[in-house]
Write a protein that holds these residues in place. Structure first.
Motif, PDB file in Angstrom:
ATOM      1  N   ASP A  42       4.374  -9.633   9.123  1.00 38.36           N
ATOM      2  CA  ASP A  42       5.713  -9.261   9.437  1.00 38.36           C
ATOM      3  C   ASP A  42       4.773  -7.607   8.599  1.00 38.36           C
ATOM      4  OD1 ASP A  42       6.844 -11.013  10.541  1.00 38.36           O
ATOM      5  OD2 ASP A  42       8.182 -11.603   8.793  1.00 38.36           O
ATOM      6  N   VAL A  43       5.669  -6.402   9.121  1.00 36.02           N
ATOM      7  CA  VAL A  43       4.955  -5.630   8.069  1.00 36.02           C
ATOM      8  C   VAL A  43       6.490  -4.633   7.669  1.00 36.02           C
ATOM      9  CG1 VAL A  43       4.285  -2.791   8.518  1.00 36.02           C
ATOM     10  CG2 VAL A  43       2.384  -5.314   9.520  1.00 36.02           C
ATOM     11  N   VAL A  44       6.917  -4.697   6.700  1.00 37.12           N
ATOM     12  CA  VAL A  44       7.742  -3.493   6.143  1.00 37.12           C
ATOM     13  C   VAL A  44       7.279  -1.935   6.383  1.00 37.12           C
ATOM     14  CG1 VAL A  44       9.858  -3.615   4.782  1.00 37.12           C
ATOM     15  CG2 VAL A  44       8.790  -5.871   5.606  1.00 37.12           C
ATOM     16  N   ALA A  45       8.128  -1.301   6.296  1.00 34.85           N
ATOM     17  CA  ALA A  45       7.432   0.625   6.296  1.00 34.85           C
ATOM     18  C   ALA A  45       8.610   0.950   5.298  1.00 34.85           C
ATOM     19  CB  ALA A  45       7.058   1.343   7.451  1.00 34.85           C
ATOM     20  N   LEU A  46       8.553   1.426   4.472  1.00 31.63           N
ATOM     21  CA  LEU A  46       9.624   2.472   3.397  1.00 31.63           C
ATOM     22  C   LEU A  46       8.871   3.807   3.744  1.00 31.63           C
ATOM     23  CD1 LEU A  46       8.583  -0.105   0.347  1.00 31.63           C
ATOM     24  CD2 LEU A  46      11.102  -0.143   1.965  1.00 31.63           C
ATOM     25  N   PRO A  47       9.979   4.425   4.261  1.00 30.64           N
ATOM     26  CA  PRO A  47       9.357   6.036   4.424  1.00 30.64           C
ATOM     27  C   PRO A  47       9.959   6.631   3.115  1.00 30.64           C
ATOM     28  CG  PRO A  47      11.138   5.484   5.779  1.00 30.64           C
ATOM     29  CD  PRO A  47      10.838   4.617   4.970  1.00 30.64           C
ATOM     30  N   ARG A  48       9.074   7.919   2.659  1.00 30.85           N
ATOM     31  CA  ARG A  48       9.082   8.862   2.226  1.00 30.85           C
ATOM     32  C   ARG A  48       9.273   9.904   2.777  1.00 30.85           C
ATOM     33  NH1 ARG A  48       4.364   7.585  -2.463  1.00 30.85           N
ATOM     34  NH2 ARG A  48       4.884   4.784  -2.251  1.00 30.85           N
ATOM     35  N   PRO A  49      10.321  11.499   1.283  1.00 26.74           N
ATOM     36  CA  PRO A  49      11.053  12.134   2.241  1.00 26.74           C
ATOM     37  C   PRO A  49      10.018  13.103   2.858  1.00 26.74           C
ATOM     38  CG  PRO A  49      11.758  11.616   0.307  1.00 26.74           C
ATOM     39  CD  PRO A  49      11.243  10.895  -0.106  1.00 26.74           C
ATOM     40  N   PRO A  50       8.952  13.522   2.364  1.00 27.46           N
ATOM     41  CA  PRO A  50       7.672  14.370   2.694  1.00 27.46           C
ATOM     42  C   PRO A  50       7.638  13.999   4.136  1.00 27.46           C
ATOM     43  CG  PRO A  50       7.307  13.770   1.079  1.00 27.46           C
ATOM     44  CD  PRO A  50       8.161  12.857   1.068  1.00 27.46           C
TER      45      PRO A  50
ATOM     46  N   MET B 131       0.762  -1.176  -0.476  1.00 30.42           N
ATOM     47  CA  MET B 131      -0.095   0.373   0.553  1.00 30.42           C
ATOM     48  C   MET B 131       0.691   1.311  -0.439  1.00 30.42           C
ATOM     49  SD  MET B 131      -3.161  -0.664  -0.401  1.00 30.42           S
ATOM     50  CE  MET B 131      -3.682  -2.075  -0.437  1.00 30.42           C
ATOM     51  N   ASP B 132       0.544   2.308  -1.062  1.00 31.99           N
ATOM     52  CA  ASP B 132       1.040   3.500  -1.337  1.00 31.99           C
ATOM     53  C   ASP B 132      -0.077   4.537  -0.851  1.00 31.99           C
ATOM     54  OD1 ASP B 132       3.225   2.099  -2.074  1.00 31.99           O
ATOM     55  OD2 ASP B 132       2.570   3.041  -4.248  1.00 31.99           O
ATOM     56  N   GLY B 133       1.471   5.281   0.274  1.00 34.03           N
ATOM     57  CA  GLY B 133       0.887   6.463   0.571  1.00 34.03           C
ATOM     58  C   GLY B 133       1.695   8.115   0.968  1.00 34.03           C
ATOM     59  N   PRO B 134       1.088   9.124   0.778  1.00 31.69           N
ATOM     60  CA  PRO B 134       2.114  10.288   0.178  1.00 31.69           C
ATOM     61  C   PRO B 134       2.890  10.528   1.367  1.00 31.69           C
ATOM     62  CG  PRO B 134       0.060  10.863   1.315  1.00 31.69           C
ATOM     63  CD  PRO B 134      -0.155   9.476   1.311  1.00 31.69           C
TER      64      PRO B 134
ATOM     65  N   LEU C 230       4.667   7.519   3.172  1.00 31.02           N
ATOM     66  CA  LEU C 230       5.470   6.119   3.609  1.00 31.02           C
ATOM     67  C   LEU C 230       4.235   4.933   2.759  1.00 31.02           C
ATOM     68  CD1 LEU C 230       3.747   4.135   6.339  1.00 31.02           C
ATOM     69  CD2 LEU C 230       3.551   6.099   6.071  1.00 31.02           C
ATOM     70  N   SER C 231       5.196   4.313   2.382  1.00 23.04           N
ATOM     71  CA  SER C 231       4.828   2.502   1.534  1.00 23.04           C
ATOM     72  C   SER C 231       4.412   1.631   3.045  1.00 23.04           C
ATOM     73  CB  SER C 231       5.151   2.071   0.497  1.00 23.04           C
ATOM     74  OG  SER C 231       5.320   3.274  -0.439  1.00 23.04           O
ATOM     75  N   LEU C 232       3.596   0.898   2.680  1.00 24.83           N
ATOM     76  CA  LEU C 232       3.754  -0.246   3.767  1.00 24.83           C
ATOM     77  C   LEU C 232       3.644  -1.990   2.811  1.00 24.83           C
ATOM     78  CD1 LEU C 232       1.426   0.284   6.374  1.00 24.83           C
ATOM     79  CD2 LEU C 232       3.575   0.373   6.562  1.00 24.83           C
ATOM     80  N   VAL C 233       4.440  -2.292   3.297  1.00 25.53           N
ATOM     81  CA  VAL C 233       3.910  -4.447   2.686  1.00 25.53           C
ATOM     82  C   VAL C 233       3.958  -4.870   3.633  1.00 25.53           C
ATOM     83  CG1 VAL C 233       5.689  -5.882   1.278  1.00 25.53           C
ATOM     84  CG2 VAL C 233       5.785  -3.163   1.176  1.00 25.53           C
ATOM     85  N   ALA C 234       3.102  -5.400   3.595  1.00 23.74           N
ATOM     86  CA  ALA C 234       2.717  -6.619   4.472  1.00 23.74           C
ATOM     87  C   ALA C 234       3.075  -8.458   4.396  1.00 23.74           C
ATOM     88  CB  ALA C 234       1.888  -6.804   5.412  1.00 23.74           C
ATOM     89  N   CYS C 235       3.050  -9.193   5.184  1.00 21.31           N
ATOM     90  CA  CYS C 235       2.922 -10.441   4.951  1.00 21.31           C
ATOM     91  C   CYS C 235       2.827 -11.537   6.174  1.00 21.31           C
ATOM     92  CB  CYS C 235       4.187 -11.535   3.619  1.00 21.31           C
ATOM     93  SG  CYS C 235       5.333 -11.221   5.183  1.00 21.31           S
ATOM     94  N   ASP C 236       2.756 -12.435   5.980  1.00 16.63           N
ATOM     95  CA  ASP C 236       1.797 -13.476   7.224  1.00 16.63           C
ATOM     96  C   ASP C 236       3.538 -14.082   8.043  1.00 16.63           C
ATOM     97  OD1 ASP C 236      -0.922 -12.901   6.956  1.00 16.63           O
ATOM     98  OD2 ASP C 236      -1.263 -14.979   5.973  1.00 16.63           O
ATOM     99  N   ASN C 237       3.235 -14.052   9.434  1.00 18.63           N
ATOM    100  CA  ASN C 237       4.084 -14.914   9.775  1.00 18.63           C
ATOM    101  C   ASN C 237       3.344 -15.704  10.825  1.00 18.63           C
ATOM    102  OD1 ASN C 237       3.512 -13.747  12.668  1.00 18.63           O
ATOM    103  ND2 ASN C 237       5.368 -12.555  11.702  1.00 18.63           N
ATOM    104  N   ASP C 238       4.204 -16.932  11.162  1.00 20.98           N
ATOM    105  CA  ASP C 238       3.267 -17.994  12.226  1.00 20.98           C
ATOM    106  C   ASP C 238       3.701 -17.839  13.339  1.00 20.98           C
ATOM    107  OD1 ASP C 238       2.653 -19.438   9.384  1.00 20.98           O
ATOM    108  OD2 ASP C 238       4.487 -20.338   9.207  1.00 20.98           O
ATOM    109  N   LEU C 239       3.844 -16.396  13.684  1.00 21.62           N
ATOM    110  CA  LEU C 239       4.546 -16.305  15.014  1.00 21.62           C
ATOM    111  C   LEU C 239       3.196 -15.451  16.193  1.00 21.62           C
ATOM    112  CD1 LEU C 239       7.563 -14.002  14.157  1.00 21.62           C
ATOM    113  CD2 LEU C 239       7.580 -16.647  15.018  1.00 21.62           C
TER     114      LEU C 239
END
Length: 102
Positions: A57-65, A1-4, A6-15
């Motif tokens: 597992d959520v990976v956050a990718l920040p954008r410059p703003p 998912m993209d926003g102004p 940051l972007s988030l990417v998620a996948c399942d984990n078994d934890l």
């Protein structure tokens, strides 16, 4: 998912609980800006912990703003992206293609 901010990417984990991964590139600026972005995202993750049986597992990718924004603004966008991810997951689990969200 993209926003102004940051972007988030998620996948399942078994934890059974969520984990956060951060990837702050040099496009954000120097070390001070990258560290601020990571602090803001860690706090947003902490504030919006989900109580679900299955973990992600959520990976956050920040954008410059993002580095110029307040914690409240980052929290709002993070929560919105989490809702959009949950809607996409629910549609996928029902066996339907999700409506375009972007």
């Amino acid at each position: 998912m993209d926003g102004p901010l940051l972007s988030l990417v998620a996948c399942d984990n078994d934890l059974g609980y969520d984990r956060l991964g951060l990837a702050a590139s040099r496009k954000l600026g120097g070390a001070v800006e990258r560290n601020r972005a990571k602090r803001l995202l860690r706090e947003a993750f902490r504030r919006h912990k989900r109580r679900s049986a299955r973990g992600e597992d959520v990976v956050a990718l920040p954008r410059p703003p993002l580095t110029a924004r307040s914690q409240g603004e980052v929290d709002r966008e993070y929560a919105d992206l989490l809702r959009r991810l949950a809607a996409r997951r629910a549609a996928r689990d029902r066996g339907k293609d999700p409506a375009p969200v972007d």
